[in-house]
Design an enzyme around this catalytic site. Structure first.
Site, PDB file in Angstrom:
ATOM      1  N   ASP A   1       0.832  -1.212   0.000  1.00 48.46           N
ATOM      2  CA  ASP A   1       0.000   0.000   0.000  1.00 48.46           C
ATOM      3  C   ASP A   1       0.862   1.256   0.000  1.00 48.46           C
ATOM      4  O   ASP A   1       0.518   2.263  -0.642  1.00 48.46           O
ATOM      5  CB  ASP A   1      -0.919   0.010   1.227  1.00 48.46           C
ATOM      6  CG  ASP A   1      -2.067  -0.979   1.100  1.00 48.46           C
ATOM      7  OD1 ASP A   1      -2.281  -1.493  -0.019  1.00 48.46           O
ATOM      8  OD2 ASP A   1      -2.754  -1.226   2.104  1.00 48.46           O
TER       9      ASP A   1
ATOM     10  N   GLU B   1      -2.222  -2.549  -9.218  1.00 46.45           N
ATOM     11  CA  GLU B   1      -1.007  -1.747  -9.397  1.00 46.45           C
ATOM     12  C   GLU B   1      -1.008  -1.003 -10.730  1.00 46.45           C
ATOM     13  O   GLU B   1       0.023  -0.534 -11.187  1.00 46.45           O
ATOM     14  CB  GLU B   1       0.224  -2.655  -9.328  1.00 46.45           C
ATOM     15  CG  GLU B   1       0.398  -3.627 -10.473  1.00 46.45           C
ATOM     16  CD  GLU B   1      -0.342  -4.947 -10.256  1.00 46.45           C
ATOM     17  OE1 GLU B   1       0.072  -5.949 -10.858  1.00 46.45           O
ATOM     18  OE2 GLU B   1      -1.336  -4.970  -9.490  1.00 46.45           O
TER      19      GLU B   1
END
Length: 381
Positions: free
Chosen positions: A253, A279
């Protein structure tokens, strides 16, 4: 809201239980609407009436626009409103009224219904069309025809006050309308916040997939309509699954947040950046060709690698990118899906060539040249 009667109630004024006898009703020769509230009880009610609840702004925080072609009548109403503590703007024509209303600081409009040229009914419709936020409109009128009142409501009026205007009634109606204004503004602001939240990725602060799906087709349509170029760049963090598996999702994260900050800080005001999911990120660059977009993408790639050193000091973190532009891939890419697919194909080639690079989508006879250029960029980083 049903129309309000212009006259007063036919009942006698409320009398204290300690009064020996009620006051005499108005004479039959006196018109019903000529009676005005008065006396100690009326004065006490006016003094104690909580026009504004403690959690609502005071009168000085509100601006009321008075629209009347008669300067004397407008000045009379303005004097009463100013005595109540409100800020006042006055307009004697519909043009002036539109100018003052468009400034955006008006909280309530008190308008004469009958005016030459553009009357109150037409002007109300014009104000509603220009309003950025809901603003109550109250007609000051001597019209008693129900059809006229229905026309006013259909045009967008919220209430009516009969002429001659009773200051007590004016104060009550102003307080009620401004309560509506305050509560409506609060609701509008909350709705806007919820709309923004629905279009923002919580982790990165960028636009989310919903925002991209709504804004991308509009940008493509605009570019085609005005014969402008538009570039799309898709970023994909390299080996991100390995980062999650080895260092944990909390570290993953942080890496995603770094990418979000790099994009937010490194693009122009007219550009838009989104997190599509996982991502994968995308950049929309209006009025930008593919090569210029690749220059920006390479700069962002290098910025990301440097910024990630604070999160993963012992492991380089890189990102690959694929760029496509309307002009670069041909007219068939005028459809949003086709342009996005071309950028995605370029991203796939960047991954195939070894990652940590940017590849530009091109026509088939230029594909080898573009891949070689992408590999050169990758080796130089």
């Amino acid at each position: 809201m049903p129309p309000c009667a212009t006259g007063t109630s036919s009942r006698s004024p409320t009398v204290s239980r300690w009064t020996s006898s009620p006051p005499s009703p108005p004479s039959k020769a006196t018109p019903t609407n000529s009676w005005q509230p008065s006396g100690p009880l009326h004065d006490a009610v006016v003094t104690a009436m909580p026009i504004f609840a403690p959690d609502l702004p005071p009168p000085a925080d509100h601006t009321i626009l008075i629209v009347d072609d008669d300067p004397t009548a407008a000045a009379s109403i303005a004097g009463v409103v100013e005595e109540l503590g409100y800020r006042v703007e006055v307009a004697h024509s519909w043009v002036c009224a539109l100018e003052k209303f468009s400034a955006g600081s008006i909280d309530l409009v008190l308008m004469d219904a009958v005016m030459p040229g553009v009357d109150g009914f037409k002007l109300t419709a014009l104000l509603r069309a220009r309003a950025r936020s809901y603003t109550p409109v109250v007609f000051l009128t001597g019209l008693t025809d129900p059809r006229a009142r229905q026309l006013g409501l259909s045009a967008g009026a919220d209430d009516f006050i009969g002429k001659p205007v009773d200051p007590f009634e004016l104060r009550v109606r102003i307080g009620a309308m401004l309560r509506i204004r305050v509560l409506t503004k609060a609701l509008e602001e909350k709705t806007q916040r919820l709309a923004r939240m629905a279009h923002v990725d919580v982790l990165t602060g960028l636009g989310n997939r919903r925002a991209f799906d709504e804004e991308f087709p509009r940008e493509v349509t605009r570019a085609v309509q005005f014969a402008l170029d538009l570039s799309v760049c898709i970023f994909d963090i390299d080996h991100f699954k390995t980062v999650n598996d080895r260092f944990g999702h909390r570290t993953g994260d942080r890496v995603l947040s770094v990418m979000g900050r790099v994009l937010a800080r490194g693009i122009r005001g007219c550009d838009r950046a989104y997190r599509l999911g996982g991502e994968e990120f995308v950049l929309l660059a209006p009025e930008t060709g593919a090569e210029d977009c690749r220059t920006v993408a390479d700069r962002l790639r290098n910025d990301f690698r440097r910024a990630c050193a604070s999160v993963l000091p012992d492991r380089p973190c890189t990102v690959s990118a694929g760029v496509a532009s309307l002009a670069g891939v041909g007219l068939e890419a005028a459809e949003p899906r086709a342009l996005l697919a071309a950028a995605d194909d370029a991203l796939y080639r960047a991954k195939t060539l070894g990652r940590d690079r940017c590849v530009v989508a091109a026509a088939a006879n230029d594909a080898v040249l573009e891949e070689a250029a992408g590999a050169t960029v990758g080796r130089s980083d």
